[in-house]
Design a protein around this motif. Structure first.
Motif, PDB file in Angstrom:
ATOM      1  N   VAL A 112       0.832  -1.213   0.000  1.00  0.00           N
ATOM      2  CA  VAL A 112       0.000   0.000   0.000  1.00  0.00           C
ATOM      3  C   VAL A 112       0.860   1.252   0.000  1.00  0.00           C
ATOM      4  O   VAL A 112       0.599   2.203  -0.758  1.00  0.00           O
ATOM      5  N   ARG A 140       1.114   4.164  -2.646  1.00  0.00           N
ATOM      6  CA  ARG A 140       0.826   5.546  -2.274  1.00  0.00           C
ATOM      7  C   ARG A 140       1.923   6.483  -2.792  1.00  0.00           C
ATOM      8  O   ARG A 140       1.654   7.647  -3.137  1.00  0.00           O
ATOM      9  N   GLU A 188      -6.681  -3.781  -4.104  1.00  0.00           N
ATOM     10  CA  GLU A 188      -7.681  -2.711  -4.039  1.00  0.00           C
ATOM     11  C   GLU A 188      -7.241  -1.605  -3.086  1.00  0.00           C
ATOM     12  O   GLU A 188      -7.456  -0.410  -3.366  1.00  0.00           O
ATOM     13  N   LEU A 189      -6.604  -1.977  -1.983  1.00  0.00           N
ATOM     14  CA  LEU A 189      -6.090  -0.969  -1.057  1.00  0.00           C
ATOM     15  C   LEU A 189      -4.957  -0.173  -1.692  1.00  0.00           C
ATOM     16  O   LEU A 189      -4.829   1.036  -1.453  1.00  0.00           O
ATOM     17  N   ASP A 200      -4.695   0.466  -4.916  1.00  0.00           N
ATOM     18  CA  ASP A 200      -5.370   1.377  -5.848  1.00  0.00           C
ATOM     19  C   ASP A 200      -5.956   2.578  -5.117  1.00  0.00           C
ATOM     20  O   ASP A 200      -5.850   3.723  -5.576  1.00  0.00           O
ATOM     21  N   GLU A 201      -6.582   2.320  -3.992  1.00  0.00           N
ATOM     22  CA  GLU A 201      -7.210   3.394  -3.218  1.00  0.00           C
ATOM     23  C   GLU A 201      -6.175   4.391  -2.722  1.00  0.00           C
ATOM     24  O   GLU A 201      -6.394   5.612  -2.765  1.00  0.00           O
ATOM     25  N   ALA A 202      -5.035   3.875  -2.265  1.00  0.00           N
ATOM     26  CA  ALA A 202      -3.983   4.756  -1.752  1.00  0.00           C
ATOM     27  C   ALA A 202      -3.270   5.498  -2.869  1.00  0.00           C
ATOM     28  O   ALA A 202      -2.866   6.650  -2.704  1.00  0.00           O
ATOM     29  N   GLY A 236      -4.357   6.476  -5.913  1.00  0.00           N
ATOM     30  CA  GLY A 236      -5.055   7.469  -6.723  1.00  0.00           C
ATOM     31  C   GLY A 236      -4.707   7.291  -8.185  1.00  0.00           C
ATOM     32  O   GLY A 236      -4.754   6.195  -8.734  1.00  0.00           O
ATOM     33  N   ARG A 239      -0.662   1.615  -9.002  1.00  0.00           N
ATOM     34  CA  ARG A 239      -1.811   0.712  -8.983  1.00  0.00           C
ATOM     35  C   ARG A 239      -1.376  -0.634  -8.443  1.00  0.00           C
ATOM     36  O   ARG A 239      -0.188  -0.958  -8.396  1.00  0.00           O
TER      37      ARG A 239
END
Length: 322
Positions: free
Chosen positions: A35, A39, A70-71, A73-75, A77, A81
Motif C-alpha cells: 500500500v 501511495r 484494491e487498497l 489502488d485506493e492509496a 489514486g 496501482r
C-alpha cells in the motif's frame, strides 16, 4: 504550459514509474508495504496464496491479495496501482510465470520485497516452554524452513535477473528481529533459523547485487499489530489495542503495519539507498533517519526497547522509546 519533471513527480509521488513486487502481500507487513509503495506512486504486483477463491494453510479467509490490490489502488489514486497475482512462492514454475508476466507487462522490476512467511500456524508461541529440537514435530519444523527460507530463495533466484537489468534496483528481505537482537537464541530452533536467514541472505546478496548497481537490505518491523496479532493473540482491534497491555504490558511499544510500510517506501525513494547495502534495518531506526511516523504520530523504537527494557526484566515504560 509544459510541466516540469519535478511538478509531475510532485503530483504522482516519488516512486512514479517504478515497478515493485511484494511477495507475501496478503496481510500484515506485506500488505502495508504494498500500500505504501503504491501511495508513493509505484505500480505494485502483490502476491500470496490466499485469494477470494482459495485459502492458504494460514486459514484467514478475510485477507486476500485482491483486497490488498484494491487498497493499493485506493492509496495510489492516479499514480500507482495494485495488481494481484496468485502465487505459491515454493513453486518455481509459478514464480517464473509471475516474473515473465512482469517483464512482459512492464519491462523492468525496481523493487522486490520478500515478505514470505506463514509459518506461525506450525508453531505454538503460547506454550509455557518451547520444545527442544528433538521434541518438535519434524514435519512442521521443516515446513517452517520451506516457508521462511526456501520461498525467499526461489523468489530471488527467479526475480533478481529482472531486477539487476537496471541500476538502482532494491531487494528488501523481511524478517523478525534486528541483527543485534537475533544474536540471542529465539527458541524453537526452526523459528530461530528462519528469522536469522534473511539477515545472512542480504549480506551475500548485497555483494552480488552491488556489482550491478543494486542494493539488498533486510528490514524488520517491531512488535507488529498485525490482524492476527490483534484478533487471535489478544482478542482486540486496532481501535482498542491498548487493552491488550493488561495481558502483555510491553505490548505498549507495538506498532501498526503501516510503520514498516512507510520505512520500505522511504528506502525505495532514497537516491542514496546503496549506503544501506547488506545491512539489517528496522522500522524504528529508519524512522529516525527519514522522519516518518506511525499512524498515531509516534515513532516507536521497538527493538531498542525490547533489548533495554523487556529483556532486562524492567517494568513496561515506553518513555523515550516512542
Amino acid at each position: 504550459m509544459e510541466r516540469t519533471e519535478s511538478a509531475v513527480r510532485a503530483n504522482t509521488g516519488p516512486l512514479a514509474g517504478r515497478i515493485a513486487l511484494v511477495a507475501g502481500a496478503t496481510r500484515g507487513a506485506g500488505r502495508a508495504m504494498a500500500v505504501e509503495l503504491g501511495r508513493a506512486g509505484a505500480t505494485v504486483y502483490v502476491t500470496g496464496r490466499t485469494t477470494r477463491d482459495h485459502v492458504s494453510e494460514v486459514g484467514r479467509s478475510t485477507e486476500t491479495i485482491e483486497g490488498t490490490a484494491e487498497l493499493v489502488d485506493e492509496a495510489a489514486g492516479a499514480a500507482g496501482r495494485g495488481i494481484a497475482v496468485p502465487t505459491d512462492h515454493l513453486e518455481p514454475e509459478q514464480v517464473r510465470a509471475l516474473v515473465d508476466r512482469i517483464d512482459k507487462e512492464q519491462g523492468r522490476l525496481d523493487v522486490l520485497v520478500n515478505d514470505l512467511w506463514g509459518g506461525d500456524v506450525h508453531l505454538d508461541f503460547t506454550a509455557e516452554k518451547q520444545p527442544d529440537l528433538w521434541e518438535m514435530d519434524l514435519g512442521k519444523g521443516l515446513r517452517v524452513m520451506r516457508l521462511g527460507i526456501e520461498s525467499h530463495l526461489v523468489t530471488s533466484h527467479c526475480a533478481l535477473p529482472l531486477l539487476v537489468r537496471n541500476p538502482g534496483g532494491l531487494l528488501v528481505e523481511v524478517t523478525d528481529g534486528t541483527e543485534e537482537y537475533n544474536r540471542r537464541y529465539r527458541k524453537p530452533l526452526f523459528y530461530d533459523l528462519a528469522k536469522a536467514a534473511p539477515i545472512r541472505m542480504v549480506l551475500g546478496l548485497g555483494e552480488e547485487l552491488g556489482e550491478y548497481g543494486c542494493t539488498a537490505v533486510c528490514i524488520t518491523p517491531g512488535w507488529l499489530r498485525s490482524e492476527a496479532m490483534l484478533d487471535t493473540a489478544f482478542g482486540v482491534t486496532e481501535e482498542n489495542w491498548r487493552d491488550a497491555c493488561a495481558q502483555a504490558p510491553h505490548f505498549a511499544i507495538s506498532e501498526t503495519p503501516t510503520y514498516v510500510g512507510r520505512a520500505v517506501a522511504a528506502l525505495a525513494a532514497d537516491p542514496d539507498v546503496a549506503r544501506w547495502n547488506g545491512r539489517s534495518l528496522s522500522s524504528g531506526g529508519l524512522a529516525r533517519e527519514y522522519g516518518f511516523t506511525d499512524v498515531d504520530g509516534s515513532a516507536p523504537d521497538a527493538w531498542r526497547y525490547l533489548l533495554e527494557v523487556e529483556s532486562q526484566g524492567r517494568p513496561a515504560d515506553v518513555t523515550g522509546y516512542r
